[in-house]
Design an enzyme around this catalytic site. Structure first.
Site, PDB file in Angstrom:
ATOM      1  N   ALA A  71      -2.286   5.703   4.178  1.00 32.77           N
ATOM      2  CA  ALA A  71      -0.849   5.450   4.292  1.00 32.77           C
ATOM      3  C   ALA A  71      -0.604   4.031   4.792  1.00 32.77           C
ATOM      4  CB  ALA A  71      -0.216   6.458   5.241  1.00 32.77           C
ATOM      5  N   SER A  87       4.260  14.345   0.652  1.00 36.34           N
ATOM      6  CA  SER A  87       5.486  15.058   0.317  1.00 36.34           C
ATOM      7  C   SER A  87       5.393  15.721  -1.047  1.00 36.34           C
ATOM      8  CB  SER A  87       6.674  14.093   0.336  1.00 36.34           C
ATOM      9  OG  SER A  87       6.637  13.237  -0.792  1.00 36.34           O
ATOM     10  N   CYS A  99       2.702  18.985   8.647  1.00 34.36           N
ATOM     11  CA  CYS A  99       3.169  19.793   7.518  1.00 34.36           C
ATOM     12  C   CYS A  99       3.090  21.289   7.806  1.00 34.36           C
ATOM     13  CB  CYS A  99       2.362  19.463   6.264  1.00 34.36           C
ATOM     14  SG  CYS A  99       0.584  19.583   6.499  1.00 34.36           S
ATOM     15  N   GLU A 107      12.633  20.179   5.232  1.00 39.19           N
ATOM     16  CA  GLU A 107      11.609  19.914   6.238  1.00 39.19           C
ATOM     17  C   GLU A 107      12.109  18.810   7.168  1.00 39.19           C
ATOM     18  OE1 GLU A 107       6.742  19.402   6.227  1.00 39.19           O
ATOM     19  OE2 GLU A 107       7.899  18.673   4.516  1.00 39.19           O
ATOM     20  N   LYS A 121      -6.856   5.440  -0.644  1.00 38.58           N
ATOM     21  CA  LYS A 121      -5.635   4.740  -0.252  1.00 38.58           C
ATOM     22  C   LYS A 121      -5.054   5.408   0.987  1.00 38.58           C
ATOM     23  CE  LYS A 121      -0.843   3.865  -0.902  1.00 38.58           C
ATOM     24  NZ  LYS A 121      -0.727   3.864   0.579  1.00 38.58           N
ATOM     25  N   GLU A 137      -1.877  18.827  -1.367  1.00 40.28           N
ATOM     26  CA  GLU A 137      -1.457  19.488  -0.127  1.00 40.28           C
ATOM     27  C   GLU A 137      -0.124  18.874   0.223  1.00 40.28           C
ATOM     28  OE1 GLU A 137      -0.371  19.840   3.448  1.00 40.28           O
ATOM     29  OE2 GLU A 137      -2.186  18.750   4.026  1.00 40.28           O
TER      30      GLU A 137
END
Length: 474
Positions: A171, A223, A278, A377, A169, A244
């Site tokens: 984004a 996230s 990230c 973040e 899948k 991750e």
């Protein structure tokens, strides 16, 4: 289109996703949006293909990955243009991402041929003991929008090399890059069902992935909030998970560092992909004795960075992915100013020919722990400068209570460097190196930045299970 059991198909519902160029706001394309039934079909196809794929000799699986790497290498520029068009990063960065994606295919083409077992000394003379490595099974892979190609191959390559089959899948904001990669796999003759692609609603797709008992592993980059939900939802079927997740990277600069190299390092880390990575630095810690000089020099260089459409020559800062990203940057800057921050450069939203999600690369001085930017973040082009006096203070401030993905330090003192390496609670530490990621090394974090590792010999382990065999030979 969806790609299920070797066939390109529309979704059962007929729903579609609209993909926009964040630099212009223009619609690029519409793609099929999968529902739960589509995902179930994809999982069934992967489950049926698994028995044959896992029995393929490792060399055959390796040869396919090599051919896929060669194909993407030949079409790298076209794929990089797709990345820039749907995601926004400058073309040179997109080309670098495509090259990294190819590196993962190359690496795991070799690593898959080196999945070894063990023979264990027996405690009885009539027994032989051994451990064999077997693929975990059907893998559900969920990839992010900020690296739509590299994160895809970083998951697919070790999975295929290990003998697993995959339901992917991508984004919703960036499905086109994934489609291009899967098109390449299809043209190269990958057996039906080994890879399946389902784009669309994260809730529907992930919901089916987590509850379906045929899926034996979930691998996710995104996230921390979403990662926690995937872990919870996978508990009922006790899936293997690798996550991750979010980061909040510190960048420590000591007074003995080469200041110009440190500034270039901060820019490379912080402003790559407009701060939407990230592992980009979120907090810059500068020793007090050099903080004033550092701030002036950094702001001077950052103010000269060229903003624009990533397909234009010389552009260094592309757009943010969407309006939500812009709003978060504005919120963090406004909060920083309320808590005593000072803007040294940037600080405004801009448009290119009246269009796009662009924000000036920004440097904020006098950052402190009361600011949102010190904890949350930002995921945007904002560089806050904090100060410290001693190495012990730097380490204490740098360690985040929740996140532990990547960290950086610039110093020419070897003893100090090792103190920092030992003291930082992060999965990745870059010493005088702002871009440590490479295909042959492990990538991942500690604390709420995730679990498991991707990359290198370490990355294939999460796609394998150990089977212990005890043989009584009489």
């Amino acid at each position: 289109m969806l790609y299920i059991n070797g066939e390109w198909t529309n979704s059962i519902s007929g729903k579609s996703l609209i993909v926009k160029n964040p630099a212009t706001g223009e619609v690029i394309e519409e793609v099929a949006s999968a529902g739960a039934k589509d995902v179930e079909s994809a999982i069934d196809a992967a489950d049926q293909a698994f028995a044959a794929w896992k029995k393929r000799p490792a060399k055959e699986r390796s040869d396919f990955l090599k051919r896929a790497a060669d194909y993407l290498r030949e079409h790298a520029d076209a794929l990089a243009r797709t990345v820039t068009t749907e995601m926004g990063k400058p073309f040179t960065e997109a080309k670098g991402e495509v090259n990294l994606a190819i590196d993962y295919l190359d690496w795991y083409a070799e690593e898959g041929k080196r999945i070894y077992g063990d023979t264990i000394p027996a405690s009885a003379k009539n027994k032989h003991l051994m451990v064999i490595q077997e693929p975990v099974g059907v893998v559900a892979a969920i990839t992010p929008w900020n690296f739509p190609v590299a994160m895809l191959t970083r998951k697919i390559a070790p999975a295929l090399a290990a003998g697993c089959t995959v339901v992917l899948k991508p984004a919703s904001a960036t499905p086109l890059s994934a489609l291009k990669v899967i098109e390449a796999f299809d043209k190269l003759g990958l057996p039906k069902g080994v890879i399946n692609l389902v784009s669309g609603s994260a809730t529907e797709i992930a919901g089916e992935m987590t509850k379906n008992s045929k899926v034996r592993k979930i691998t996710f980059t995104g996230s921390t909030e979403v990662g926690k939900k995937l872990i919870r939802d996978s508990a009922d079927t006790v899936k293997k998970v690798s996550m991750e997740l979010g980061g909040h990277a510190p960048f420590i600069i000591f007074e003995d560092a080469n200041l110009d190299l440190a500034i270039d390092g901060v820019i490379a880390s912080k402003f790559r992909n407009a701060g939407q990575t990230c592992i980009c630095t979120n907090r810059i810690y500068v020793q007090e004795t050099i903080s004033e000089e550092f701030g002036k020099k950094l702001a001077e260089k950052v103010s000269k960075l060229k903003i624009g459409n990533g397909l234009e020559a010389g552009v260094e800062i592309g757009p943010l992915i969407d309006e939500k990203g812009i709003n978060k940057v504005e919120e963090h800057i406004e909060d920083a100013l309320k808590h005593g921050g000072e803007i040294l450069c940037g600080g405004k939203r801009v448009s290119i020919q009246g269009k796009g999600n662009f924000y000036e690369p920004t440097v904020i001085n006098f950052a402190n722990d009361n600011m949102k930017i010190a904890i949350e973040e930002t995921f945007g082009p904002v560089a806050p400068i904090f100060t410290f006096k001693t190495v012990e203070e730097a380490i204490e401030k740098a360690n985040h209570p929740e996140y532990g993905l990547a960290s950086y330090c610039f110093t020419n003192d070897l003893s100090r460097a090792f103190k920092v390496i030992e003291g930082l609670e992060y999965g990745i530490v870059g010493i005088n190196d702002p871009i440590p990621t490479t295909a042959q090394a492990p990538f991942g974090g500690v604390k709420q930045s995730g679990n498991g590792r991707e990359g290198g010999k370490y990355g294939i382990k999460d796609y394998l299970e150990e089977k212990f065999v005890s043989i009584n030979i009489g």
